[in-house]
Scaffold this motif. Structure first.
Motif, mmCIF file in Angstrom:
data_model
loop_
_atom_site.group_PDB
_atom_site.id
_atom_site.type_symbol
_atom_site.label_atom_id
_atom_site.label_comp_id
_atom_site.label_asym_id
_atom_site.label_seq_id
_atom_site.Cartn_x
_atom_site.Cartn_y
_atom_site.Cartn_z
ATOM 1 N N ALA A 1 3.764 -3.585 14.824
ATOM 2 C CA ALA A 1 3.948 -4.182 16.234
ATOM 3 C C ALA A 1 5.310 -3.169 16.330
ATOM 4 N N ARG A 2 5.813 -2.989 15.409
ATOM 5 C CA ARG A 2 6.724 -1.751 15.803
ATOM 6 C C ARG A 2 6.241 -0.181 16.447
ATOM 7 N N ILE A 3 5.550 0.089 16.362
ATOM 8 C CA ILE A 3 5.248 1.712 16.375
ATOM 9 C C ILE A 3 4.330 1.018 17.732
ATOM 10 N N ARG A 4 3.540 0.019 17.531
ATOM 11 C CA ARG A 4 2.387 0.091 18.994
ATOM 12 C C ARG A 4 1.295 1.260 19.002
ATOM 13 N N PRO A 5 1.204 1.757 17.949
ATOM 14 C CA PRO A 5 -0.110 2.862 17.825
ATOM 15 C C PRO A 5 -1.575 2.323 18.748
ATOM 16 N N ARG A 6 -2.363 3.099 19.338
ATOM 17 C CA ARG A 6 -3.748 2.467 19.835
ATOM 18 C C ARG A 6 -4.965 2.602 18.521
ATOM 19 N N PHE A 7 -4.175 3.288 17.767
ATOM 20 C CA PHE A 7 -5.513 3.675 16.616
ATOM 21 C C PHE A 7 -4.242 2.768 15.244
ATOM 22 N N ALA A 8 -5.156 1.967 14.062
ATOM 23 C CA ALA A 8 -3.776 2.624 12.767
ATOM 24 C C ALA A 8 -4.721 2.138 11.914
ATOM 25 N N VAL A 9 -4.662 3.663 11.213
ATOM 26 C CA VAL A 9 -5.989 4.442 9.762
ATOM 27 C C VAL A 9 -5.105 3.586 8.600
ATOM 28 N N PRO A 10 -5.427 3.141 7.817
ATOM 29 C CA PRO A 10 -4.433 2.406 6.650
ATOM 30 C C PRO A 10 -5.178 3.421 5.513
ATOM 31 N N VAL A 11 -3.915 3.627 4.633
ATOM 32 C CA VAL A 11 -3.949 5.342 3.724
ATOM 33 C C VAL A 11 -3.368 4.565 2.755
ATOM 34 N N HIS A 12 -3.411 5.065 1.646
ATOM 35 C CA HIS A 12 -2.171 5.255 0.551
ATOM 36 C C HIS A 12 -2.934 3.496 -0.423
ATOM 37 N N TRP A 13 -4.241 3.390 -0.728
ATOM 38 C CA TRP A 13 -5.087 3.026 -1.256
ATOM 39 C C TRP A 13 -6.354 3.460 -2.211
ATOM 40 N N GLY A 14 -6.846 2.681 -2.697
ATOM 41 C CA GLY A 14 -8.357 2.777 -2.841
ATOM 42 C C GLY A 14 -8.070 4.159 -4.110
ATOM 43 N N THR A 15 -7.656 5.148 -4.645
ATOM 44 C CA THR A 15 -7.786 5.798 -4.754
ATOM 45 C C THR A 15 -7.195 6.107 -6.449
ATOM 46 N N LEU A 16 -6.272 5.886 -6.470
ATOM 47 C CA LEU A 16 -5.835 5.858 -8.004
ATOM 48 C C LEU A 16 -5.279 4.494 -8.540
ATOM 49 N N ALA A 17 -5.033 4.513 -10.308
ATOM 50 C CA ALA A 17 -4.995 3.607 -10.297
ATOM 51 C C ALA A 17 -5.163 4.188 -12.305
ATOM 52 N N LEU A 18 -3.963 2.951 -13.244
ATOM 53 C CA LEU A 18 -3.499 3.369 -14.144
ATOM 54 C C LEU A 18 -4.214 3.611 -15.144
ATOM 55 N N ALA A 19 -5.062 4.787 -16.265
ATOM 56 C CA ALA A 19 -5.501 4.728 -16.666
ATOM 57 C C ALA A 19 -6.256 3.655 -17.765
ATOM 58 N N GLY A 20 -7.332 3.029 -17.495
ATOM 59 C CA GLY A 20 -8.169 1.899 -17.391
ATOM 60 C C GLY A 20 -7.577 0.839 -17.327
ATOM 61 N N MET A 21 -6.871 0.507 -16.054
ATOM 62 C CA MET A 21 -6.099 -0.870 -15.798
ATOM 63 C C MET A 21 -7.749 -1.283 -15.151
ATOM 64 N N ALA A 22 -8.628 -0.726 -14.343
ATOM 65 C CA ALA A 22 -9.340 -1.149 -14.148
ATOM 66 C C ALA A 22 -10.573 -1.550 -14.652
ATOM 67 N N HIS A 23 -10.571 -1.118 -15.393
ATOM 68 C CA HIS A 23 -11.606 -1.281 -16.195
ATOM 69 C C HIS A 23 -12.074 -1.751 -17.777
ATOM 70 N N LEU A 24 -10.684 -1.603 -18.445
ATOM 71 C CA LEU A 24 -10.786 -2.046 -19.783
ATOM 72 C C LEU A 24 -10.047 -3.910 -19.546
ATOM 73 N N PRO A 25 -10.833 -4.583 -20.629
ATOM 74 C CA PRO A 25 -10.506 -5.851 -20.378
ATOM 75 C C PRO A 25 -8.884 -6.073 -20.722
ATOM 76 N N SER A 26 -8.025 -7.030 -19.444
ATOM 77 C CA SER A 26 -7.083 -7.273 -19.336
ATOM 78 C C SER A 26 -6.543 -8.184 -18.702
ATOM 79 N N PRO A 27 -5.536 -8.904 -18.522
ATOM 80 C CA PRO A 27 -5.562 -10.224 -17.582
ATOM 81 C C PRO A 27 -5.464 -9.537 -16.509
ATOM 82 N N LEU A 28 -4.736 -8.209 -16.310
ATOM 83 C CA LEU A 28 -4.631 -7.521 -14.892
ATOM 84 C C LEU A 28 -6.204 -6.811 -14.389
ATOM 85 N N ARG A 29 -6.794 -6.754 -15.125
ATOM 86 C CA ARG A 29 -8.491 -5.981 -14.681
ATOM 87 C C ARG A 29 -8.769 -6.854 -13.203
ATOM 88 N N GLY A 30 -8.955 -7.746 -13.237
ATOM 89 C CA GLY A 30 -9.773 -8.399 -11.554
ATOM 90 C C GLY A 30 -8.300 -8.192 -11.154
#
Length: 269
Positions: A197-226
């Motif tokens: 809203a402040r910059i008003r670009p024609r296109f916005a490309v979201p980055v800094h997502w979907g690439t890294l996770a703490l070791a095991g956090m996305a796979h090992l059973p834990s309350p945070l996995r989901g």
């Protein structure tokens, strides 16, 4: 707009081909970074071949990653925040230039301007007194009638509204990180939409997502996995929804890590 060629390689690493130059932002081309693990495949080596210039936004290890810089090639020209040049040259990179916010250089027909970022610039984080400390930067890339803004890690700041005067065509904006929560100096989907809203670009490309996770956090059973699994997927789509809800004219282009960014209207979210 004469579209630049843009590839989102993951995390904050983006290849931008503009004005006859090939630029790579914050190269992270490894499977591990400390306790972090890459959860998507490494990009094709062709995507970091032929790079003319590397831009480093700040000194944190997931943005200034020494092994990845060696992968790109130690003789590649690198721009860093002012104060980090000697430190990086001492690690075997002879072609290092420094910029502070507001300073501009040219590389061929490409104009690069350093922009303020609201983020810790210390190599080891705000609680350490060892290692180099500099400002954090974003970069404006201008050439061939096109302007690309790579924000680096940042929180919101008042000066973002000034960027609207530069008629930004493409804004590369972070929308999350690598953990279940975000610390200060980061954008989440809602605050990233406010940045739009402040910059008003024609296109916005979201980055800094979907690439890294703490070791095991996305796979090992834990309350945070989901939650972690959702955070590897949802933030860019939530960002697109927030931008649409504000009635902004910006087109959000959600691109999975490792893929070319299509700036055609049909590709926009």
């Amino acid at each position: 707009m004469a579209s630049p060629e843009i590839h989102f390689l993951g995390h904050s690493t983006v290849r931008v081909e503009l004005a006859g130059r090939t630029v790579l932002t914050d190269p992270l081309l490894a499977r591990t970074v400390g306790l972090l693990r890459r959860v998507v495949p490494l990009p094709d080596p062709a995507t970091w071949a032929g790079v003319d210039l590397v831009l480093i936004s700040h000194l944190h290890g997931d943005h200034l990653h020494i092994p990845s810089l060696r992968t790109v090639g130690p003789d590649t020209r690198i721009l860093v925040p002012r104060g980090a040049g000697d430190w990086l040259r001492g690690r075997g990179f002879p072609h290092v230039g420094e910029l502070s916010a507001g300073e501009t250089i040219r590389d061929g027909d490409l104009r690069i301007t350093a922009v303020r970022a609201e983020h810790s610039g210390h190599r080891w984080g705000p609680r350490s007194t060892h290692g180099p400390a500099t400002e954090s930067l974003g970069y404006l890339l201008e050439g061939g009638g096109v302007t690309v803004y790579a924000s680096g890690d940042t929180g919101l700041f008042d000066g973002m509204a000034v960027l609207a005067e530069r008629a930004v065509d493409v804004a590369l904006l972070p929308v999350w990180g690598w953990g279940p929560t975000l610390g200060p100096g980061h954008l989440d989907p809602v605050s990233a939409a406010e940045a739009v809203a402040r910059i008003r670009p024609r296109f916005a490309v979201p980055v800094h997502w979907g690439t890294l996770a703490l070791a095991g956090m996305a796979h090992l059973p834990s309350p945070l996995r989901g939650r972690m699994r959702r955070l590897l997927v949802d933030p860019p789509h939530s960002f697109a929804t927030e931008v649409a809800a504000r009635g902004l004219g910006t087109r959000v282009v959600v691109t999975p890590p490792g893929n070319r960014v299509s700036l055609s209207p049909a590709a926009a979210a």
